[in-house]
Every structure is written in C-alpha cells, then in structure tokens.
Design a protein around this motif. Structure first.
Motif: not given
Ligand SMILES: [Zn+2]
Ligand SMILES: [Zn+2]
Length: 141
Positions: A112-119
């Motif tokens: 679920w890297t697509s939902e990870a925050p930019a930081w």
C-alpha cells in the motif's frame, strides 16, 4: 524460538511459538489511523502458534478485496494487537510493536505504498507493492 509480548497497559499478553512466515509493512489508510500516521508492521503467524490472555476489542471493516478485515485491540488501552481477515481465519498478523525486544523480526516487504504520505521513508531494498501484493499477507495487515 518463541516470542512474548503485551499491550501498553499489560492487560493483554501474547505468546508466539516458532517463527512467523513473514513480516509485512502496510501503509494503507486504515493502518495509518491505528499507527499514529505511520505504517503498521505485522508479523504473520498461524493462529495455532499464538496464545493470548486478556480482553480484546474487535473492529471489523470491509477490505478492498471484499473480505472483512478484523482488527483486535486491547479493550483497556487500545493498543493494536492483531490483524486478520475473514478469508483466512487460521492466519494472525501480530502487530510488531507488542513483541518484546530484543528480536530480529523486521519488515521483508512493503504494501500500500500508494497511500503512504509524502514524508514516508520506505526501505528501497524491500519489495514494494502500490496496493495489496499477490500473497495472503495483504489480507491481514
Ligand atoms: Zn492494554
Ligand atoms: Zn494496512
């Protein structure tokens, strides 16, 4: 090898016999909600390897797959303890935070890297999946 663990208040304890068949890191939004904005890290065990004491509260919600995601928490302090899926009742995702240190368990894949925050800082050496990977661990984070 065996592992022990407990929630933040100590009301829930776990004993884990043997090794997990993997550790996954999940950045889905539901995991961010229970993990203070970060990913959840989950050691995947067979249910038969896991014994627990104390009262667990359960929150169930529909996963993208259509199965139910089953999340268990200490009823007293709210610490996330287990994840699971209605599709695989024999599999338990033990939240890495409750397992006593020292141990060598660490994430071997990231989902679920697509939902990870930019930081988010994600280990580039690990296999990464934008959503659920094509393995059962995806269901139980
Ligand atoms: Zn507790
Ligand atoms: Zn997740």
């Amino acid at each position: 090898m065996s592992y022990t663990g407990h929630c933040a208040c100590g009301a829930v304890t776990v004993t884990l016999e043997g090794e997990p068949f993997g550790v996954g890191q999940c950045w889905c939004r539901q995991c961010q909600r229970i993990a203070a904005g970060s990913a959840s890290n989950n050691a995947i065990f067979q249910a038969s390897q896991v014994t627990t004491t104390g009262d667990l509260a359960v929150h169930t919600y529909p996963a993208e797959s259509g199965n139910d995601s089953i999340q268990s928490f200490c009823a007293a302090c709210g610490t996330p303890v287990f994840g699971g899926s209605s599709a695989m009742p024999h599999v338990v995702a033990v939240k890495l935070g409750i397992i006593e240190q020292p141990h060598d368990l660490r994430p071997g894949m990231v989902m679920w890297t697509s939902e990870a925050p930019a930081w988010a800082v994600i280990d580039p050496a690990l296999p990464q999946f934008p959503k659920s990977p094509p393995i059962p661990a995806a269901e139980v984070s």
